[in-house]
Design a protein around this motif. Structure first.
Motif, PDB file in Angstrom:
ATOM      1  N   GLN A 172       0.818  -1.218   0.000  1.00 37.37           N
ATOM      2  CA  GLN A 172       0.000   0.000   0.000  1.00 37.37           C
ATOM      3  C   GLN A 172       0.847   1.261   0.000  1.00 37.37           C
ATOM      4  N   ASP A 173       2.156   1.103  -0.124  1.00 35.05           N
ATOM      5  CA  ASP A 173       3.067   2.243  -0.029  1.00 35.05           C
ATOM      6  C   ASP A 173       4.137   2.091  -1.110  1.00 35.05           C
ATOM      7  N   GLU A 174       4.039   2.875  -2.165  1.00 29.39           N
ATOM      8  CA  GLU A 174       4.956   2.740  -3.299  1.00 29.39           C
ATOM      9  C   GLU A 174       6.397   3.010  -2.906  1.00 29.39           C
ATOM     10  N   ALA A 175       6.625   3.993  -2.017  1.00 34.83           N
ATOM     11  CA  ALA A 175       7.983   4.308  -1.593  1.00 34.83           C
ATOM     12  C   ALA A 175       8.587   3.141  -0.812  1.00 34.83           C
ATOM     13  N   ARG A 176       7.780   2.522   0.039  1.00 37.99           N
ATOM     14  CA  ARG A 176       8.270   1.370   0.799  1.00 37.99           C
ATOM     15  C   ARG A 176       8.539   0.190  -0.137  1.00 37.99           C
ATOM     16  N   PHE A 177       7.672  -0.009  -1.101  1.00 40.48           N
ATOM     17  CA  PHE A 177       7.871  -1.077  -2.088  1.00 40.48           C
ATOM     18  C   PHE A 177       9.213  -0.899  -2.800  1.00 40.48           C
ATOM     19  N   GLU A 178       9.521   0.334  -3.195  1.00 39.02           N
ATOM     20  CA  GLU A 178      10.774   0.607  -3.892  1.00 39.02           C
ATOM     21  C   GLU A 178      11.972   0.409  -2.980  1.00 39.02           C
ATOM     22  N   ARG A 179      11.814   0.752  -1.701  1.00 43.04           N
ATOM     23  CA  ARG A 179      12.915   0.549  -0.755  1.00 43.04           C
ATOM     24  C   ARG A 179      13.220  -0.937  -0.611  1.00 43.04           C
ATOM     25  N   VAL A 195      15.734 -13.668   2.941  1.00 45.00           N
ATOM     26  CA  VAL A 195      14.534 -14.156   3.625  1.00 45.00           C
ATOM     27  C   VAL A 195      13.799 -12.919   4.119  1.00 45.00           C
ATOM     28  N   VAL A 196      12.502 -12.880   3.950  1.00 45.93           N
ATOM     29  CA  VAL A 196      11.717 -11.754   4.448  1.00 45.93           C
ATOM     30  C   VAL A 196      10.846 -12.259   5.586  1.00 45.93           C
ATOM     31  N   GLU A 197      10.930 -11.566   6.727  1.00 46.29           N
ATOM     32  CA  GLU A 197      10.164 -11.991   7.892  1.00 46.29           C
ATOM     33  C   GLU A 197       9.030 -11.015   8.186  1.00 46.29           C
ATOM     34  N   GLY A 198       8.097 -11.480   9.002  1.00 44.47           N
ATOM     35  CA  GLY A 198       7.041 -10.603   9.477  1.00 44.47           C
ATOM     36  C   GLY A 198       5.882 -10.412   8.527  1.00 44.47           C
ATOM     37  N   ILE A 199       5.681 -11.342   7.588  1.00 43.31           N
ATOM     38  CA  ILE A 199       4.555 -11.209   6.659  1.00 43.31           C
ATOM     39  C   ILE A 199       3.263 -11.546   7.402  1.00 43.31           C
ATOM     40  N   GLU A 200       2.326 -10.618   7.365  1.00 41.57           N
ATOM     41  CA  GLU A 200       1.079 -10.807   8.105  1.00 41.57           C
ATOM     42  C   GLU A 200      -0.169 -10.698   7.239  1.00 41.57           C
ATOM     43  N   THR A 201      -0.031 -10.188   6.022  1.00 39.46           N
ATOM     44  CA  THR A 201      -1.209 -10.001   5.177  1.00 39.46           C
ATOM     45  C   THR A 201      -0.991 -10.604   3.799  1.00 39.46           C
ATOM     46  N   ARG A 202      -2.101 -10.945   3.140  1.00 40.26           N
ATOM     47  CA  ARG A 202      -2.023 -11.463   1.779  1.00 40.26           C
ATOM     48  C   ARG A 202      -1.469 -10.417   0.813  1.00 40.26           C
ATOM     49  N   GLY A 203      -1.738  -9.144   1.103  1.00 43.14           N
ATOM     50  CA  GLY A 203      -1.221  -8.080   0.252  1.00 43.14           C
ATOM     51  C   GLY A 203       0.295  -8.014   0.303  1.00 43.14           C
ATOM     52  N   GLU A 204       0.873  -8.149   1.507  1.00 45.83           N
ATOM     53  CA  GLU A 204       2.332  -8.166   1.638  1.00 45.83           C
ATOM     54  C   GLU A 204       2.917  -9.369   0.903  1.00 45.83           C
ATOM     55  N   ALA A 207       2.834  -8.697  -2.881  1.00 46.46           N
ATOM     56  CA  ALA A 207       3.830  -7.706  -3.294  1.00 46.46           C
ATOM     57  C   ALA A 207       5.231  -8.313  -3.299  1.00 46.46           C
ATOM     58  N   LEU A 208       5.549  -9.115  -2.288  1.00 50.45           N
ATOM     59  CA  LEU A 208       6.867  -9.741  -2.222  1.00 50.45           C
ATOM     60  C   LEU A 208       7.042 -10.782  -3.323  1.00 50.45           C
ATOM     61  N   ARG A 209       5.977 -11.455  -3.660  1.00 47.65           N
ATOM     62  CA  ARG A 209       6.051 -12.388  -4.792  1.00 47.65           C
ATOM     63  C   ARG A 209       6.369 -11.650  -6.081  1.00 47.65           C
ATOM     64  N   ARG A 210       5.784 -10.468  -6.258  1.00 42.59           N
ATOM     65  CA  ARG A 210       6.073  -9.680  -7.462  1.00 42.59           C
ATOM     66  C   ARG A 210       7.551  -9.291  -7.513  1.00 42.59           C
TER      67      ARG A 210
END
Length: 235
Positions: A172-179, A195-204, A207-210
């Protein structure tokens, strides 16, 4: 005096195959209290001794629960300051694991972000010696605390974990996505598996899959459990 504690496990999952890549050992209070509630009660002079005891107990509990019969690795957190201390270092934990019959090629040490690295060059030498023995090293919580990308220019861990504070709400945050995208590119440039930790939502997750991330950890897949090796479920 060593505080009373329990070991919880939380899986790291390959979101494309659903396979558990590793079980991370997390310290908890005997009643399930947070890691912070356990660690804050430890005197600074006892920090490394207790850290080594936490790791030893985690290996013993992983054995009791049958982790070696799975294909997963065991991830153990370690303070940077423990690395050069013979009685508390990763090599000491490896020796204990060998004595218990745990397959040490399945151990992964995550360098904790909870204290600064006082001597990066000395740490690099110690970590390289461990890697030559076939052990894997990861940098914990990249992007927060003391775990900074410049450390990767001094020593080369096998992997790195991106913290929830970095990825939270990136869908939900383009700047964070780019970071996050830029951080992933930096890690890949160093040849490290993220490895990415702390995934709590389907949206996250989406986005990480993308962004091409496969190894993930978080409540969306499985919460930490005491006395069990949780089986992750990928939505």
């Amino acid at each position: 005096m060593t505080p009373r504690f329990a070991t919880a496990f939380q899986p790291i999952v390959d979101v494309e195959t659903g396979l558990t890549l590793a079980q991370e050992a997390l310290v908890r209070g005997v009643g399930g209290e947070s890691a912070g509630s356990v660690l804050e009660g430890i005197a600074p002079a006892d920090r490394y001794r207790v850290d080594a005891e936490i790791r030893r107990c985690a290996v013993a509990e992983a054995l009791r629960l049958g982790l070696p019969a799975t294909t997963a690795s065991l991830t153990l957190n370690i303070y940077p300051g423990c690395i050069g201390q013979p009685d508390f270092c990763a090599a000491h934990t490896v020796a204990e694991a060998e004595a218990m019959g745990f397959p040490v090629n399945r151990l992964v040490f995550e360098i904790s972000e909870m204290e600064p690295v006082e001597d990066p060059e000395a740490l690099a030498r110690s970590l390289t010696a461990l890697q030559r023995r076939g052990l894997r090293i990861a940098l914990d919580d990249v992007g927060t605390g003391h775990a900074r990308i410049p450390l990767l220019m001094v020593w080369r861990p096998d992997g790195a974990k991106i913290a929830r504070e970095v990825i939270m709400g990136l869908d939900q945050d383009e700047a964070r996505f780019e970071r996050v995208r830029e951080t992933l590119e930096q890690l890949q440039a160093f040849g490290m598996a993220p490895v990415v930790e702390g995934i709590e939502t389907r949206g996250e997750l989406a986005a990480l899959r993308r962004l091409g991330v496969r190894a993930m950890q978080g409540y969306l897949f499985a919460k930490p459990a005491i006395g069990a090796l949780p089986v992750p479920v990928v939505p």
